[in-house]
Design an enzyme around this catalytic site. Structure first.
Site, PDB file in Angstrom:
ATOM      1  N   LYS A   1       0.858  -1.298  -0.193  1.00  0.00           N
ATOM      2  CA  LYS A   1       0.041  -0.057   0.122  1.00  0.00           C
ATOM      3  C   LYS A   1       0.825   1.326  -0.189  1.00  0.00           C
ATOM      4  O   LYS A   1       1.813   1.551   0.857  1.00  0.00           O
ATOM      5  CB  LYS A   1      -0.884   0.062   1.300  1.00  0.00           C
ATOM      6  CG  LYS A   1      -1.781   1.098   1.149  1.00  0.00           C
ATOM      7  CD  LYS A   1      -2.462   1.385   2.607  1.00  0.00           C
ATOM      8  CE  LYS A   1      -1.827   2.686   3.146  1.00  0.00           C
ATOM      9  NZ  LYS A   1      -1.913   3.833   2.734  1.00  0.00           N
TER      10      LYS A   1
ATOM     11  N   GLU B   1      10.453  14.602  15.593  1.00  0.00           N
ATOM     12  CA  GLU B   1      10.704  14.948  14.447  1.00  0.00           C
ATOM     13  C   GLU B   1       9.819  15.951  13.615  1.00  0.00           C
ATOM     14  O   GLU B   1       8.525  15.774  13.495  1.00  0.00           O
ATOM     15  CB  GLU B   1      10.373  13.449  13.633  1.00  0.00           C
ATOM     16  CG  GLU B   1      10.905  13.232  12.189  1.00  0.00           C
ATOM     17  CD  GLU B   1      10.604  11.871  11.603  1.00  0.00           C
ATOM     18  OE1 GLU B   1       9.528  11.254  11.946  1.00  0.00           O
ATOM     19  OE2 GLU B   1      11.602  11.369  10.937  1.00  0.00           O
TER      20      GLU B   1
ATOM     21  N   GLY C   1       7.358   4.401   8.011  1.00  0.00           N
ATOM     22  CA  GLY C   1       6.522   5.579   8.435  1.00  0.00           C
ATOM     23  C   GLY C   1       6.942   6.152   9.619  1.00  0.00           C
ATOM     24  O   GLY C   1       7.938   5.739  10.144  1.00  0.00           O
TER      25      GLY C   1
ATOM     26  N   THR D   1       2.842   5.470  13.857  1.00  0.00           N
ATOM     27  CA  THR D   1       2.129   4.456  13.048  1.00  0.00           C
ATOM     28  C   THR D   1       2.711   3.015  13.254  1.00  0.00           C
ATOM     29  O   THR D   1       1.913   1.991  13.481  1.00  0.00           O
ATOM     30  CB  THR D   1       2.310   4.965  11.679  1.00  0.00           C
ATOM     31  OG1 THR D   1       1.822   6.114  11.493  1.00  0.00           O
ATOM     32  CG2 THR D   1       1.460   4.059  10.644  1.00  0.00           C
ATOM     33  N   GLY D   2       4.266   2.835  13.464  1.00  0.00           N
ATOM     34  CA  GLY D   2       4.528   1.690  13.739  1.00  0.00           C
ATOM     35  C   GLY D   2       4.299   1.191  15.100  1.00  0.00           C
ATOM     36  O   GLY D   2       4.009  -0.080  15.077  1.00  0.00           O
TER      37      GLY D   2
HETATM   38  P1  NAD Z   1       3.011   7.590   8.015  1.00  0.00           P
HETATM   39  O1  NAD Z   1       3.285   6.788   9.258  1.00  0.00           O
HETATM   40  O2  NAD Z   1       1.885   8.742   8.459  1.00  0.00           O
HETATM   41  O3  NAD Z   1       2.449   6.768   6.932  1.00  0.00           O
HETATM   42  C1  NAD Z   1       3.066   5.856   6.455  1.00  0.00           C
HETATM   43  C2  NAD Z   1       2.255   4.725   5.768  1.00  0.00           C
HETATM   44  O4  NAD Z   1       1.383   4.341   6.699  1.00  0.00           O
HETATM   45  C3  NAD Z   1       1.359   5.321   4.832  1.00  0.00           C
HETATM   46  O5  NAD Z   1       1.149   4.394   3.736  1.00  0.00           O
HETATM   47  C4  NAD Z   1       0.137   5.652   5.707  1.00  0.00           C
HETATM   48  O6  NAD Z   1      -1.288   5.427   4.720  1.00  0.00           O
HETATM   49  C5  NAD Z   1       0.097   4.358   6.522  1.00  0.00           C
HETATM   50  N1  NAD Z   1      -0.730   4.527   7.801  1.00  0.00           N
HETATM   51  C6  NAD Z   1      -0.807   5.636   8.446  1.00  0.00           C
HETATM   52  N2  NAD Z   1      -1.628   5.349   9.563  1.00  0.00           N
HETATM   53  C7  NAD Z   1      -1.699   3.975   9.459  1.00  0.00           C
HETATM   54  C8  NAD Z   1      -2.504   3.144  10.481  1.00  0.00           C
HETATM   55  N3  NAD Z   1      -3.143   3.507  11.352  1.00  0.00           N
HETATM   56  N4  NAD Z   1      -2.770   1.765  10.026  1.00  0.00           N
HETATM   57  C9  NAD Z   1      -1.644   1.357   9.032  1.00  0.00           C
HETATM   58  N5  NAD Z   1      -1.162   2.062   8.129  1.00  0.00           N
HETATM   59  C10 NAD Z   1      -1.183   3.380   8.424  1.00  0.00           C
HETATM   60  O7  NAD Z   1       4.204   8.231   7.653  1.00  0.00           O
HETATM   61  P2  NAD Z   1       4.191   9.481   6.300  1.00  0.00           P
HETATM   62  O8  NAD Z   1       4.020  10.578   6.816  1.00  0.00           O
HETATM   63  O9  NAD Z   1       3.851   8.984   5.276  1.00  0.00           O
HETATM   64  O10 NAD Z   1       5.945   9.465   6.282  1.00  0.00           O
HETATM   65  C11 NAD Z   1       6.844   9.975   6.947  1.00  0.00           C
HETATM   66  C12 NAD Z   1       7.322   9.182   8.264  1.00  0.00           C
HETATM   67  O11 NAD Z   1       8.298   8.065   7.627  1.00  0.00           O
HETATM   68  C13 NAD Z   1       8.388   9.997   9.068  1.00  0.00           C
HETATM   69  O12 NAD Z   1       8.247   9.542  10.442  1.00  0.00           O
HETATM   70  C14 NAD Z   1       9.748   9.229   8.455  1.00  0.00           C
HETATM   71  O13 NAD Z   1      10.882   9.556   9.391  1.00  0.00           O
HETATM   72  C15 NAD Z   1       9.288   7.995   8.236  1.00  0.00           C
HETATM   73  N6  NAD Z   1      10.220   7.464   7.372  1.00  0.00           N
HETATM   74  C16 NAD Z   1      11.247   6.543   7.795  1.00  0.00           C
HETATM   75  C17 NAD Z   1      12.277   5.974   7.080  1.00  0.00           C
HETATM   76  C18 NAD Z   1      13.099   4.951   7.427  1.00  0.00           C
HETATM   77  O14 NAD Z   1      13.944   4.097   6.646  1.00  0.00           O
HETATM   78  N7  NAD Z   1      13.320   4.802   8.705  1.00  0.00           N
HETATM   79  C19 NAD Z   1      12.310   6.401   5.616  1.00  0.00           C
HETATM   80  C20 NAD Z   1      11.280   7.294   5.113  1.00  0.00           C
HETATM   81  C21 NAD Z   1      10.245   7.934   5.944  1.00  0.00           C
END
Ligand code: NAD
Length: 500
Positions: free
Chosen positions: A178, A388, A231, A235-236
């Site tokens: 997704k 962050e 993400g 979310t994690g």
């Molecule tokens: P996000 O966590 O908001 O979204 C990431 C994904 O998770 C999206 O596809 C989103 O639709 C999905 N998601 C959101 N809520 C969810 C839920 N409740 N259940 C399941 N899926 C859900 O993150 P973002 O805003 O898209 O990206 C930015 C974040 O990603 C930052 O925190 C950044 O540091 C992190 N990031 C980490 C790495 C890494 O390698 N560690 C790389 C890039 C980005």
């Protein structure tokens, strides 16, 4: 009429059961680029059921790794032949500059596909050994985990997707992925290449839709064996809870708050360049971005002057322009979030010495532009130090002793990436070994290669992307024991040395 994209399940394109589509916006001018299916829980279940069925038939996992690798290699060839198209689409949907998309992100995607095409062929268990004194032989085998679901963010939409697609498929799993709702286009176009390359139907599936609906089904569904997310840290945490339904394996690449430590003997100009590139690459929307610099007190004025001079040279503008260094942020919401942190930083007593405002001019009116912001007087207790921001904000703090620099660097909940700059390499290595981050670069900040792992410590997650370590994440270890005695034995017993 903008293009419409459906869901890619089992090698076919399906309309979403919701019947709804949502627009994808170009963040540089707010124009609608395409309409994308709003998937539902039902759609996610359909994709998972398909991936389950295909995995359980064993045709994909049972192929020799070289056959799977051949398809990944073909996919890389097809991707290369359309690299410029993908670069443009990625640039349009994210606002990242065309030159970075074309010359950096896209080539890394095909490098990744080729790396894992080969890496899958050398996957092996650690031991074939006899631990019983001639009674039998142990074999270790790495097997695919099964059905993998992947949830990816918007900052490197296709590149991070491929970090998961390539090792998951190379290892013989089936996949449902997704993309982020605001940047799904390149992954949907990539699905067409997967089809063209000739992957068996249902090995690779894409479901678009809201994270809280489609994403949560991908994380919680009991037919899934592993869920991987890149993400936000929050979310994690949700994914971990959802994944507990059937104790599926979880792999998390989360947020970051990277420090850059300048040592006394560093080449100050090189460190300033590293800080500026590391902080403002992708407009700071990067989990490894330099967010905090720690510099010896007496060097701080000089260092800060160099940083500001370099940032002044950045050209902000249309990402499609070859001369642009900094494009817009991903969305109006993200810009507001960053502006709010800039306000908080000032209220907390950090000195905003440069930028942090919306650039003026007709060309910026409809995009989500923000000039790079530089703070000095960073203190550990400040929110801009701890949280962050994920935008173009670089904060500079000082230190008196090396221990203080290390302590300040480690003072955050994140542990993804960091860097140390200095001429005395032994000293740099000593500092590196005390930093609690998954990556420490020395005299560099941000380089990635397919062969080396990327992943966090602490609340930046666990599990690795890239490298053979990542490939191993997508496998499970099986011990096969072959009896060589020919004797009937009691079913349970242990071989123990040094009996009391
Ligand atoms: P996000 O966590 O908001 O979204 C990431 C994904 O998770 C999206 O596809 C989103 O639709 C999905 N998601 C959101 N809520 C969810 C839920 N409740 N259940 C399941 N899926 C859900 O993150 P973002 O805003 O898209 O990206 C930015 C974040 O990603 C930052 O925190 C950044 O540091 C992190 N990031 C980490 C790495 C890494 O390698 N560690 C790389 C890039 C980005």
């Amino acid at each position: 009429m903008p293009k419409k994209y459906d869901l890619y399940i089992g090698g076919k394109w399906f309309k979403p059961s919701s019947g709804s589509y949502s627009p994808v916006i170009n963040p540089a001018n707010s124009q609608i680029l395409a309409q994308v299916a709003e998937g539902t829980k039902e759609d996610a279940k359909k994709a998972i059921n398909t991936a389950r069925e295909v995995f359980d038939k064993g045709e994909w996992s049972g192929k020799p790794p070289g056959e799977r690798g051949k398809l990944l290699w073909k996919l890389a060839d097809l991707f290369d032949s359309q690299l410029k198209f993908f670069a443009k689409l990625e640039s349009l949907q994210t606002g990242k500059t065309i030159k970075y998309a074309r010359d950096s992100d896209m080539p890394f995607i095909s490098d990744n596909l080729r790396f894992f095409a080969g890496a899958g062929r050398i996957l092996e268990g650690k031991a074939a050994a006899d631990y019983t004194g001639g009674m039998g032989l142990s074999l270790i085998k790495r097997e695919p985990i099964g059905v993998v679901t992947a949830i990816v963010p918007w900052n490197y939409p296709l590149y991070i997707a491929v970090w998961k697609i390539a090792p998951a498929l190379a290892a013989g799993n089936t996949l449902v992925i997704k993309p982020a709702s605001i940047t799904p286009l390149t992954l949907l176009e990539f699905a067409k290449l997967v089809e063209k390359a000739g992957f068996p139907k249902g090995v690779f599936n894409v479901v678009t839709g809201p994270g809280g609906i489609v994403g949560s089904e991908l994380a919680s569904n009991s037919k899934v064996d592993m869920a991987t997310l890149t993400g936000d840290t929050n979310t994690g945490k949700k994914i971990m809870q959802l994944a507990s339904s059937n104790l599926k394996k979880v792999h998390l690449e989360l947020g970051g708050k990277a420090p850059l430590i300048v040592l006394e003997d560093a080449d100050l100009n090189a460190a300033a360049e590293g800080a500026v590139v590391g902080a403002f690459w992708n407009v700071g929307q990067d989990c490894t971005a330099v967010t905090r610099v720690y510099v010896p007190e007496k060097l701080e004025p000089n260092f800060t002057r160099m940083v500001v001079e370099k940032v002044k040279k950045f050209r902000i503008g249309n990402p499609q322009d070859e001369n642009t260094d900094i494009g817009p942020l991903i969305s109006a919401k993200q810009r507001e979030r960053v502006e709010n942190y800039i306000k908080i930083g000032q209220e907390e007593g950090a000195n905003l010495i440069y930028g942090g405002f919306r650039p003026k001019g007709k060309q910026f009116e409809k995009g989500f532009y923000l000039t790079p912001a530089i703070f000095t007087n960073l203190q550990t207790s400040m929110k801009i130090c701890q949280e962050e921001i994920f935008g173009p904000v670089l904060s500079i703090g000082t230190y008196k002793t090396l221990d203080e620099a290390i302590e300040k660097s480690n003072s955050v909940k994140y542990g993804l990436a960091s860097s140390v700059w200095g001429k005395d390499i032994n000293k740099c290595i000593k500092v590196a070994s005390k930093l609690k981050f998954g990556t420490v670069w020395i005299n560099e900040h941000g380089i990635l290669v397919s062969e080396m792992p990327h992943g966090g410590f602490k609340q930046s997650g666990f599990g690795k992307d890239l490298s053979l370590y990542s490939l191993e994440e997508y496998t499970q270890i099986k011990h096969i024991y072959i009896d060589q005695t020919g004797l009937a034995r009691k079913p349970w017993h242990y071989v123990v040395y040094g009996k009391p």
